[in-house]
Design a protein around this motif. Structure first.
Motif, PDB file in Angstrom:
ATOM      1  N   UNK A 191       1.013  -1.458  -0.225  1.00 51.06           N
ATOM      2  CA  UNK A 191       0.219  -0.335  -0.175  1.00 51.06           C
ATOM      3  C   UNK A 191       0.869   1.472   0.138  1.00 51.06           C
ATOM      4  N   UNK A 192       1.818   1.235   0.665  1.00 56.93           N
ATOM      5  CA  UNK A 192       2.849   2.671   1.124  1.00 56.93           C
ATOM      6  C   UNK A 192       3.355   2.084   0.059  1.00 56.93           C
ATOM      7  N   UNK A 234       5.176  -4.005 -14.311  1.00 58.26           N
ATOM      8  CA  UNK A 234       5.680  -3.765 -13.254  1.00 58.26           C
ATOM      9  C   UNK A 234       5.049  -3.372 -11.885  1.00 58.26           C
ATOM     10  N   UNK A 235       4.011  -2.342 -12.009  1.00 55.56           N
ATOM     11  CA  UNK A 235       3.056  -2.048 -11.213  1.00 55.56           C
ATOM     12  C   UNK A 235       1.754  -3.271 -11.170  1.00 55.56           C
ATOM     13  N   UNK A 236       2.015  -3.834 -12.361  1.00 57.22           N
ATOM     14  CA  UNK A 236       0.874  -4.836 -12.445  1.00 57.22           C
ATOM     15  C   UNK A 236       1.295  -6.012 -11.228  1.00 57.22           C
ATOM     16  N   UNK A 237       2.128  -6.242 -10.933  1.00 52.63           N
ATOM     17  CA  UNK A 237       3.040  -6.798  -9.888  1.00 52.63           C
ATOM     18  C   UNK A 237       3.033  -6.234  -8.667  1.00 52.63           C
ATOM     19  N   UNK A 238       3.189  -5.387  -8.276  1.00 51.19           N
ATOM     20  CA  UNK A 238       2.636  -4.528  -6.924  1.00 51.19           C
ATOM     21  C   UNK A 238       1.530  -4.450  -6.920  1.00 51.19           C
ATOM     22  N   UNK A 239       1.026  -4.846  -7.534  1.00 54.08           N
ATOM     23  CA  UNK A 239      -1.275  -4.985  -6.884  1.00 54.08           C
ATOM     24  C   UNK A 239      -1.212  -6.265  -7.148  1.00 54.08           C
ATOM     25  N   UNK A 240      -0.288  -7.677  -7.817  1.00 54.52           N
ATOM     26  CA  UNK A 240      -0.084  -8.931  -7.173  1.00 54.52           C
ATOM     27  C   UNK A 240      -0.031  -9.111  -6.242  1.00 54.52           C
ATOM     28  N   UNK A 276      -3.065  -6.857   1.957  1.00 57.48           N
ATOM     29  CA  UNK A 276      -3.324  -5.603   1.406  1.00 57.48           C
ATOM     30  C   UNK A 276      -4.044  -5.013   0.615  1.00 57.48           C
ATOM     31  N   UNK A 277      -4.731  -5.744  -0.342  1.00 60.82           N
ATOM     32  CA  UNK A 277      -5.284  -5.177  -1.280  1.00 60.82           C
ATOM     33  C   UNK A 277      -7.106  -6.014  -1.173  1.00 60.82           C
ATOM     34  N   UNK A 278      -7.643  -5.123  -1.597  1.00 58.75           N
ATOM     35  CA  UNK A 278      -8.339  -6.670  -2.127  1.00 58.75           C
ATOM     36  C   UNK A 278      -8.633  -7.286  -3.326  1.00 58.75           C
ATOM     37  N   UNK A 291      -8.502   4.225  -1.994  1.00 53.80           N
ATOM     38  CA  UNK A 291      -9.937   3.638  -1.261  1.00 53.80           C
ATOM     39  C   UNK A 291     -10.418   2.484  -2.314  1.00 53.80           C
ATOM     40  N   UNK A 292     -10.047   2.552  -3.425  1.00 53.74           N
ATOM     41  CA  UNK A 292     -10.287   2.079  -4.838  1.00 53.74           C
ATOM     42  C   UNK A 292      -9.551   0.686  -4.451  1.00 53.74           C
ATOM     43  N   UNK A 293      -8.738   0.488  -3.392  1.00 49.57           N
ATOM     44  CA  UNK A 293      -7.909  -1.580  -3.276  1.00 49.57           C
ATOM     45  C   UNK A 293      -8.120  -1.345  -2.396  1.00 49.57           C
ATOM     46  N   UNK A 294      -8.971  -0.806  -1.501  1.00 47.66           N
ATOM     47  CA  UNK A 294      -8.579  -1.203  -0.172  1.00 47.66           C
ATOM     48  C   UNK A 294      -9.539  -2.522   0.206  1.00 47.66           C
ATOM     49  N   UNK A 295      -8.262  -3.090   1.381  1.00 54.60           N
ATOM     50  CA  UNK A 295      -8.832  -4.173   1.225  1.00 54.60           C
ATOM     51  C   UNK A 295     -10.041  -4.520   1.882  1.00 54.60           C
TER      52      UNK A 295
END
Length: 207
Positions: free
Chosen positions: A92-93, A147-153, A160-162, A203-207
Motif C-alpha cells: 500500500x505504501x 511492474x505496476x501489475x506485479x505490485x498489485x499482485x 493489502x489489496x482487495x 480507496x479503490x484498492x483497499x482490502x
C-alpha cells in the motif's frame, strides 16, 4: 614532444558525454519546438555543435536518436522513482510512493514529459519494426504496466489489496497519471495532485 594518444577509457567517456549532450539537446528541442521542427540542424544549433556530422556519427537516423531519448527519459524516471518506492514499507505504501514519485517527476522534468509526448503523438512506426520493440513508446509502457501489475499482485497475495484485476488496475493508475501530466505542466500543484490520486487509488484498492 608529441602528445600521447588518448586512452581508450578517455575516448569512451568522451563518446558517452557527446551522446548525452545530443540526447539532452534533442529533449529540449522536442519540448520547445515540437516534433516536426526537431531536425538535426535544430539540434545542432541548440547544442552548439559545429556540424550535423557530430550527430550522425552517433545516431544514423532521427528514429535512432528518438529511441535514445526514450531510453534516457525512462532511465531518469526510474532513477528518480525507484529509491522512493523501495523506501516505502509494504504494497500500500509502495503504491502511494509510486504515484507520488511519478507525479513529482513529471512536475520536476517538464521537458522530459513534453519530449515523450511529442514522440508518442507524432512518430510513425518504422517498416518492419514492431511498436513493442525496445526503445518504442509501446515497449516502455508495457514494461511500466507489468511492474505496476506485479505490485498489485503482491499486494493481493499479502492481503493489502482487495481481490482485483492487477493489469486493469495498473492501466488505470498509469492512465490517471498520464491524464494529470497536462495540468501539472500547466502549473497544477504536484503535492495536491499526488495526494488526490494516491487517496483515490487507496480507496479503490483497499482490502
Amino acid at each position: 614532444m608529441p602528445a600521447s594518444p588518448p586512452r581508450t577509457g578517455d575516448r569512451a567517456q568522451a563518446t558517452r558525454a557527446r551522446r548525452e549532450q545530443i540526447v539532452q539537446a534533442t529533449i529540449e528541442v522536442l519540448a520547445g519546438k515540437g516534433y516536426a521542427a526537431t531536425t538535426f540542424e535544430a539540434i545542432c544549433g541548440h547544442a552548439g555543435l559545429s556540424s550535423k556530422r557530430l550527430i550522425s556519427y552517433h545516431f544514423a537516423t532521427k528514429d535512432d536518436l528518438l529511441a535514445a531519448v526514450l531510453t534516457t527519459v525512462i532511465a531518469d524516471a526510474a532513477a528518480y522513482m525507484h529509491p522512493r518506492i523501495m523506501a516505502a514499507d509494504g504494497p500500500r505504501a509502495q503504491l502511494s510512493a509510486y504515484i507520488r514519485a511519478n507525479v513529482e517527476f513529471v512536475a520536476a522534468h517538464p521537458a522530459h514529459v513534453r519530449a515523450v509526448q511529442q514522440i508518442a503523438f507524432n512518430a510513425r512506426p518504422r517498416p518492419g519494426v514492431s511498436p513493442d520493440s525496445p526503445g518504442s513508446p509501446g515497449s516502455a509502457e508495457d514494461t511500466a504496466l507489468a511492474l505496476l501489475a506485479e505490485l498489485f499482485e503482491r499486494g493481493v497475495r499479502a492481503g493489502a489489496f482487495r481481490p482485483l484485476d492487477a493489469r486493469l488496475m495498473a492501466t488505470a493508475v498509469r492512465a490517471a497519471i498520464d491524464a494529470a501530466a497536462g495540468p501539472l505542466l500547466d502549473g497544477l500543484d504536484p503535492e495536491h495532485c499526488a495526494t488526490e490520486l494516491a487517496t483515490a487509488f487507496d480507496h479503490a484498492t483497499r482490502a
